[in-house]
Design an enzyme around this catalytic site. Structure first.
Site, short mmCIF file in Angstrom:
data_model
loop_
_atom_site.label_atom_id
_atom_site.label_comp_id
_atom_site.label_asym_id
_atom_site.label_seq_id
_atom_site.Cartn_x
_atom_site.Cartn_y
_atom_site.Cartn_z
N LYS A 1 44.22 53.59 22.50
CA LYS A 1 45.64 53.85 22.18
C LYS A 1 46.11 55.13 22.86
O LYS A 1 45.50 56.19 22.75
CB LYS A 1 45.82 53.99 20.66
CG LYS A 1 45.82 52.65 19.96
CD LYS A 1 45.88 52.81 18.46
CE LYS A 1 47.27 53.19 17.98
NZ LYS A 1 47.28 53.33 16.51
O1 LIG Z 1 50.07 52.28 16.34
C1 LIG Z 1 49.48 51.58 15.56
C2 LIG Z 1 48.88 50.33 15.95
O2 LIG Z 1 48.89 50.19 17.28
C3 LIG Z 1 49.37 51.86 14.13
O3 LIG Z 1 48.04 52.11 13.78
C4 LIG Z 1 50.26 52.94 13.71
O4 LIG Z 1 49.69 54.15 14.02
C5 LIG Z 1 50.57 52.78 12.25
O5 LIG Z 1 51.12 51.56 12.02
C6 LIG Z 1 51.52 53.79 11.79
O6 LIG Z 1 51.11 55.06 12.10
C7 LIG Z 1 51.71 53.73 10.34
O7 LIG Z 1 52.91 54.36 10.16
P1 LIG Z 1 53.53 54.66 8.76
O8 LIG Z 1 53.36 53.44 7.95
O9 LIG Z 1 52.78 55.84 8.25
O10 LIG Z 1 54.93 54.99 9.11
#
Ligand SMILES: O=C(CO)[C@@H](O)[C@H](O)[C@H](O)[C@H](O)COP(=O)(O)O
Ligand SMILES: O=C[C@H](O)COP(=O)(O)O
Length: 948
Positions: A140
């Site tokens: 990522k």
């Molecule tokens: O970017 C990805 C998947 O590619 C996720 O793991 C992403 O980091 C998460 O969905 C978010 O950080 C979660 O965000 P939130 O629910 O804390 O707003």
């Protein structure tokens, strides 16, 4: 049908936004794959923070990893993360195989600290790709301006990438473009794109949270009920509208001639992945961001709670392409309301980077804590008892250091941590222990051993002598190796004493000078070279000398000319007082048979503990530095060091480091070294105590006194070393601490402007001597029985006003009466330094401390000129200086020059005194005539009389 599983029928893949070791190990992931049709896993720093930081699930693994050898906190975390990702990837591998590489991926994010660093991101992504070594890995990378070129590059290298922190449609188009370009490059190189996969993680719920906040503010301000209603209708709609429109872009971007060309080669489209899909607003459905975004060739990564909720009551329909015009309308309405989605998404990226960095700090802090616990005594223990006020200020400052990444910036050599002067050029000491050529030191040690030397004498000053002195006094003599001594004086008696002590014909001389231009090592070298030449012959004399100096110095040239056995080179990016873990300390250590490998091995544990990846709250060097700096600003600027008998000399090294680094521009910390511990009553409120001892040296009486100091409200830092073998840990801890304290004080901790000033004065005086055969005449203010007193006109006038008249007692009394609360009294004696004179000086200083409750210093010249001398002249104007000089009954000639040792020492004392008085410092010089012991006794009596 299970609604989660039903998403398959709509060609949407469900991934899980969660990972933890036990969850994979106990089969839970496998079960979700089977029952819900979960097809992938995403991780991020927050997820790892929860998994590793907030549980003890990983403690065993950490212990196991450390058993194989200590490692940095970042390495340790990466090791755990890579294992977790590999385990999850293996469980998902059947999904990957069954879908021919279309699904079954596990994502691992590059460090959020690198979000603004293209090169760093590329290097880390390549490393992770190699270390995880699984086809179904996605690395990522954030969609920051610096992340975009990294994405293109990495795809071009055939690495599968998940682009994270994507909020805006415009950036999404850039991300897709980076993917396409990367694929084109890869194909152009002859690569097969069919095994490259990518997803663009488009964040959803965070947009609603940010937009709704602004909408609520506008609703509160709006007077018109229709306007209120119009604004309210937009709440909870914008994130989905934004995502829907991004999907329309996706369809366009991954169709047409350009795409068809890649597709024909086997390329897969970069799917949109809905991230941040857990509902944040309790008023909204808990499955809102799943139900409304269902469409073909997309992914939704959901947290476990959302997965459970959707399984329980989710409704499945093709929603993603419903009402696309309405979505456009929502965004137009938002724009009309004066809310800029572009501004919000831009902010959300910055915020997202920060949130992940915050999570990483927390995670690294937890890993650092677990590492320290697991290593136990492998890292020296430090306990700070700072009291409520300083303690709170340190906590606050640590948080400020964390939030502004100052420890990382320090390691990255960012001079803005200090004054923005040239601090970046002086940070070589951070890595000197790690980069030492241990094998070479071992080889050198063997060669020294074969030559059966009885003694090894370091000829050097300050940074070139104090570290070796600690090593010489801390480690016992090793059989088969020479005894290590240090000579750092121009006092004729002291030079002669060293000559008499060693067997000149069987002694190794280590001439140590970074600059090569310092007077003392040069005249000491000239003296002993001459003596050795007389003993074993001129041609052989050079074989008994080695030099430690920076490349290109005048000492290097002389050493070559005189045929020295070897020259070791220092690093010009390390200042003298930070050089002990470089050749300046390690060469004498090796010569004395100290196990350099073990010394450095232990040291590196502390280097790692103080690393860039250890947040201030867990970083022992930063903690000590913040405490020293903050206490100093709070008036507790006398850093009082107690070193236990086994490490008794450590304070002499630390006092140079602290004084010379911080004491300048009228600011700084004044180290107080060598005062024996007293009752709380003898200390003023200007003290900050550091107590250093080894584990085996518990002294109940000493501890009781320390406890009393703490109870009386003094800040007390206790450091307990596992053993003397850990001395390198303390060198490094104090170096980091001093650099940090320097930042708090707002000074450049790597220069020494006032030491240079005294050196210039001394050179002028000795040059005058070489010309005329005598030092410029000087007039005492008073000549009394056995003493002459000197000072400048201003001091003389002030002292007379304070009662000084014709005898020594009255001048001493007047001088001491000028010291008050917050001041320190320093005895600066240009006399031989031996057991008797040390005792005499100690007796006098302790009398002053106990009677006046002031901090005291007892220093020997010219040694202190290269150490605390900087702070005395350049630091806070709180010193009251009593310089002591003496007639040198038996002077010693320096071969090849007119000025003898005695003359040089006299010039040094005068240079020192002149700079002190030029700076308006309170200074009086007592010149003892005749026998030194009687002179010191008379001075002692005068001090006693003054204090009564
Ligand atoms: O970017 C990805 C998947 O590619 C996720 O793991 C992403 O980091 C998460 O969905 C978010 O950080 C979660 O965000 P939130 O629910 O804390 O707003
Ligand atoms: O602390 C440094 C001393 O002034 C000695 O300097 P040097 O190593 O260049 O001789």
């Amino acid at each position: 049908m299970n609604p989660v599983k039903a998403l398959e029928n709509h060609r949407q893949a469900v991934w899980l936004d969660f990972l933890a070791r036990g969850f994979v190990a106990n089969g839970d992931l496998k079960r979700l794959i089977e029952t819900d049709g979960v097809k992938g896993v995403t991780s991020n720093p927050s997820i790892f923070e929860k998994a590793i930081g907030s549980s003890d699930e990983y403690d065993g693994a950490i212990g196991q990893a450390l058993k194989k050898g200590d490692r940095s906190v970042a390495d340790l975390f990466e090791h755990l993360a890579v294992e977790d990702i590999q385990h999850a990837a293996d469980v998902l591998r059947p999904v990957y195989d069954k879908s021919h590489g279309g699904d079954g991926f596990v994502s691992l994010e590059v460090s959020p600290y690198l979000a603004m660093d293209t090169k760093g991101t590329i290097a880390e992504a390549e490393r992770l790709w190699k270390d995880v070594h699984r086809k179904n890995l996605m690395v990522k990378v954030p969609a920051t301006p610096e992340g975009l070129p990294a994405i293109e590059y990495l795809i071009g290298e055939g690495i599968s990438i998940n682009i994270t922190l994507l909020f805006s449609q415009q950036v999404y188009r850039q991300v897709a473009e980076a993917y396409l370009k990367g694929l084109e490059k890869y194909v152009a190189k002859g690569g097969d794109p069919s095994h490259i996969a990518s997803v663009a993680s488009f964040f959803v719920s965070r947009i609603d949270s940010a937009v709704d906040k602004q909408l609520d503010e506008k609703i509160a301000k709006a007077n018109d009920p229709h306007e209120k209603e119009r604004l309210a209708a937009l709440k909870g709609k914008v994130a989905i509208a934004n995502a829907k429109l991004a999907y329309q872009d996706y369809k366009r971007l991954f169709s047409g001639a350009r795409w068809d060309k890649l597709k024909a080669k086997g390329a897969k489209p970069q799917r949109l992945l809905w991230a941040s899909t857990g509902t944040k607003n309790k008023d909204y459905s808990d499955v809102l961001y799943v139900e409304e975004l269902i469409g073909p060739d997309t992914v939704n990564t959901v947290p476990p709670a959302t997965l459970d909720a959707f399984r329980d009551h989710g409704k499945v329909r093709d929603s993603l392409e419903e009402n696309v015009d309405d979505a456009r309308h929502v965004l137009e309405e938002l724009e009309k309301s004066g809310i800029s989605l572009d501004a919000i998404t831009e902010e959300l990226v910055k915020d997202g980077v920060k949130l992940f960095a915050d999570a990483a700090d927390k995670l690294y802090g937890a890993v650092a804590h677990k590492r320290a616990t697991s290593l136990g005594g492998g890292i020296d223990h430090q306990k700070l008892a700072l009291g409520a006020t300083i303690g709170k200020a340190v906590e606050k400052s640590a948080e400020e250091w964390r939030a502004s990444a100052k420890i990382r910036r320090l390691w990255q050599k960012d001079k803005s941590i200090w004054t923005g002067d040239d601090e970046n050029k002086w940070l070589g000491w951070l890595t000197s222990a790690a980069s030492a050529d241990v094998a070479d030191y071992e080889d050198f040690a063997q060669r020294v051993k074969w030559q059966n030397f009885t003694d090894a004498v370091v000829l050097g000053m300050g940074g070139s002598s104090l570290g070796p002195e600690v090593l010489a006094q801390t480690f016992p003599h090793r059989t088969g190796f020479p005894r290590l001594h240090v000579l750092d004086s121009t006092d004729p008696a002291q030079v002669r004493a060293m000559e008499e002590y060693v067997d000149i014909s069987r002694t190794l001389f280590i001439v140590s000078s970074k600059s090569g231009g310092t007077t003392e090592p040069n005249v000491m070298k000239d003296y002993f070279f001459d003596r050795v030449a007389k003993a074993i012959g001129k041609e052989l004399a050079g074989h008994r000398f080695i030099a430690v100096t920076d490349p290109g110095s005048s000492l290097q040239k002389v050493a070559i000319k005189q045929g020295f056995a070897r020259i070791f080179y220092g690093d010009p990016a390390i200042g003298g007082r930070y050089s002990v873990l470089s050749p300046f300390g390690l060469v004498p250590a090796a010569a004395a048979g100290i196990d350099v490998r073990s010394l450095l091995g232990h040291t590196l544990a502390m280097v790692r503990s103080c690393g860039a990846d250890v947040p201030p709250q867990e970083n022992p060097g930063v903690q000590l530095g913040l405490a020293m700096g903050i206490a100093g600003l709070d008036g507790r600027d006398k850093v009082t060091i107690f070193s236990s008998p086994d490490v008794a000399d450590f304070g002499a090294w630390a006092e140079q480091l602290i004084a010379e680094s911080t004491g300048k521009d009228g600011k700084g910390l004044t180290p107080i070294e060598g005062e024996t511990i007293g009752d709380a009553a003898v200390y003023g409120n200007d003290r900050f105590f550091i107590d250093l001892r080894t584990e085996g040296e518990h002294d109940a009486a000493h501890e009781a006194k320390l406890a009393a100091l703490e109870a009386a409200g003094h800040p007390v830092v206790r450091i307990v070393m596992k053993s003397i073998d850990h001395i390198g840990q303390e060198f490094f801890r104090f170096e980091i601490a001093t650099a940090v304290a320097g930042s708090i004080l707002g000074i450049n901790p790597f220069n020494q402007p006032d030491v240079e000033a005294a050196k210039i004065k001394t050179r002028e005086l000795t040059a005058a001597f070489e010309k005329t055969g005598s030092l410029p005449a000087e007039q005492p203010v008073v000549s009394a029985d056995g003493v002459d007193l000197y000072t400048d006109a201003q001091n003389a006038e002030d002292l007379r006003k304070a009662g000084a008249n014709g005898d020594l007692n009255s001048w001493i009394k007047a001088h001491l009466s000028r010291s008050g609360r917050g001041d320190y009294v320093a005895l600066l004696a240009y006399i031989e330094r031996d057991g008797d004179t040390i005792d005499a000086m100690q007796a006098m200083r302790l009398k002053v401390r106990d009677a006046k409750h002031l901090a005291t210093c007892a220093e020997f010249g010219p040694r202190f000129l290269h150490s605390t001398g900087q702070a005395y002249k350049g630091g806070p104007d709180s010193g009251v200086f009593l310089q002591v000089t003496t007639d040198d009954g038996h002077d010693l000639a320096v071969p090849g020059q007119k000025a003898s040792f005695g003359v040089i020492k006299a010039a040094q004392a005068r240079g020192d005194f002149d700079v002190l008085t030029e700076r308006g410092r309170r200074a009086l010089r007592v010149h003892l005539k005749g026998d030194l012991a009687s002179g010191l006794a008379a001075l002692d009596a005068a001090i006693s009389a003054a204090l009564n």
